[in-house]
Design an enzyme around this catalytic site. Sequence first.
Site, PDB file in Angstrom:
ATOM      1  N   LYS A  41      -9.774   1.604  12.237  1.00  0.00           N
ATOM      2  CA  LYS A  41     -10.117   2.686  10.083  1.00  0.00           C
ATOM      3  C   LYS A  41      -9.641   1.509   9.272  1.00  0.00           C
ATOM      4  O   LYS A  41      -9.896   0.601   9.773  1.00  0.00           O
ATOM      5  CB  LYS A  41      -8.655   3.239  10.585  1.00  0.00           C
ATOM      6  CG  LYS A  41      -7.835   3.445  10.588  1.00  0.00           C
ATOM      7  CD  LYS A  41      -6.335   4.646  10.740  1.00  0.00           C
ATOM      8  CE  LYS A  41      -5.482   4.042  10.512  1.00  0.00           C
ATOM      9  NZ  LYS A  41      -4.404   5.305  10.500  1.00  0.00           N
ATOM     10  N   ARG A 139       1.676  16.204  10.464  1.00  0.00           N
ATOM     11  CA  ARG A 139       0.659  15.974   9.770  1.00  0.00           C
ATOM     12  C   ARG A 139      -0.270  16.589  10.043  1.00  0.00           C
ATOM     13  O   ARG A 139      -1.114  17.692   9.608  1.00  0.00           O
ATOM     14  CB  ARG A 139       0.240  14.124  10.086  1.00  0.00           C
ATOM     15  CG  ARG A 139       1.243  13.517   8.827  1.00  0.00           C
ATOM     16  CD  ARG A 139       0.625  11.965   9.641  1.00  0.00           C
ATOM     17  NE  ARG A 139       0.260  12.039  10.349  1.00  0.00           N
ATOM     18  CZ  ARG A 139      -0.030   9.979  10.863  1.00  0.00           C
ATOM     19  NH1 ARG A 139       0.244   9.059   9.863  1.00  0.00           N
ATOM     20  NH2 ARG A 139      -0.217  10.128  12.280  1.00  0.00           N
ATOM     21  N   TYR A 264      -1.584 -12.970 -20.551  1.00  0.00           N
ATOM     22  CA  TYR A 264      -1.101 -11.877 -21.354  1.00  0.00           C
ATOM     23  C   TYR A 264       0.504 -12.140 -21.642  1.00  0.00           C
ATOM     24  O   TYR A 264       1.089 -11.794 -20.650  1.00  0.00           O
ATOM     25  CB  TYR A 264      -1.265 -10.319 -20.982  1.00  0.00           C
ATOM     26  CG  TYR A 264      -3.021  -9.893 -20.380  1.00  0.00           C
ATOM     27  CD1 TYR A 264      -3.824  -9.868 -21.749  1.00  0.00           C
ATOM     28  CD2 TYR A 264      -3.679 -10.115 -19.302  1.00  0.00           C
ATOM     29  CE1 TYR A 264      -5.457  -9.492 -21.259  1.00  0.00           C
ATOM     30  CE2 TYR A 264      -4.793  -9.730 -19.685  1.00  0.00           C
ATOM     31  CZ  TYR A 264      -5.436  -9.678 -20.052  1.00  0.00           C
ATOM     32  OH  TYR A 264      -6.933  -9.161 -20.457  1.00  0.00           O
ATOM     33  N   MET A 312      -7.346  -9.167 -13.724  1.00  0.00           N
ATOM     34  CA  MET A 312      -8.333  -8.528 -13.027  1.00  0.00           C
ATOM     35  C   MET A 312      -8.757  -9.443 -12.250  1.00  0.00           C
ATOM     36  O   MET A 312      -9.040  -9.239 -10.831  1.00  0.00           O
ATOM     37  CB  MET A 312      -8.844  -7.469 -13.827  1.00  0.00           C
ATOM     38  CG  MET A 312      -9.761  -6.610 -12.720  1.00  0.00           C
ATOM     39  SD  MET A 312     -11.407  -5.815 -13.472  1.00  0.00           S
ATOM     40  CE  MET A 312     -10.271  -4.001 -13.882  1.00  0.00           C
TER      41      MET A 312
END
Length: 376
Positions: A41, A139, A264, A312
């Site tokens: 998964k 769950r 930054y 980013m």
Amino acid sequence: MKTIGTYRDTIIEIDLQKLYDNFLKIREMNGPDVSVMAVVKADAYGHGAVRVARTLMDAGAAYLAVATLSEAMELRSVYPDYPVFILGHTPDQYLHYVIENQITQTIFSYDQARLLSRYAEKQNTIAKVHLKVDTGMHRLGQVPGEAYRQEILRMTKLPNLEIEGIFSHLALTNREENEKQFHSFTDFVRTLERDGLSFQYKHISDSIACVDYPEYRLNMVRPGSLIYGMHSFHLGYLPVVPAVRFLTRVSELHRLQPGEGVSYDYVWRAQRPSIVATLPFGYVDGLFRSIQGKGYVSIHGKKAPLIGVMCMDQCIVDVTDIPNVAPGDLAIILSDGSDGAMTAEEASKLTGTIKNDILVSLGTRPERIYINDPSE
């Protein structure tokens, strides 16, 4: 290091031989009477499900397990005949895809079973299912008891439905709670077997449980993170190794005077004459932004601290104490640690998360390069 497809220096290298060997160690530990369902998964925990699945199939996985129908369909489009199992819930309106693609589905209600039975009857095929039992995780699944027993007995009368397996999941709180869950599950299974039901597969053990609690293995286990070299166990031991190397190359160097800042807000300023290197990867590529000021990469086998705000698409490291760094030099972001880089475990501690979170968060933008394919 190649730059294929994405035309950039930042890649994720996957050693298929290591994954293959990890899986063989799991099989050997569990013995010949226990089937191993390979959990792939979340894109095989960030390793690339379609490609990794082939290696695990070659290594003898009894099933490929995913969380969702969309993940199952991705595998089925490449591997039309291999057993694929959906661990999670599939909404009723999509259950016909399960039957059309011969996927094994988790269910926990008569209504789900009836729908699958109808679709299978129309397709002149068999719907394979595993029943989920809620032993305390809360769950999915129904609690073991008379109501669920009666519902399951009704399921057995449906045509074109094969209840192939039954399973639960441990909360892994402590040994006492684990034992309580295990006995709740096995007692319920024995009750159903006395009713005449027979299950090909009975399973409750994930990666941690199949190492720490050999007595819980029953006849199937579901390792996930263990395949990918994550040491999440506490009581036992298995020498699995990570298969990922997250790599990039130096883009540019800058010489800074004391007081000059980077990135930054200048949250990092040079305290001495410094050399900093720009690397072409950022938080979108899969390393959490919160690691800035804590983590590092390995360049020439030495630690280069991550400094300033991670962007980013780019970040900056301090290479003042590493001689002869030049543009194009290899920088290792994550690995098994043998080359001086951070491991996923170390990165998880620095960012306050878990190892799996680091792996599954590796971005889709870096290309996966597969090496050491055992089938070649």
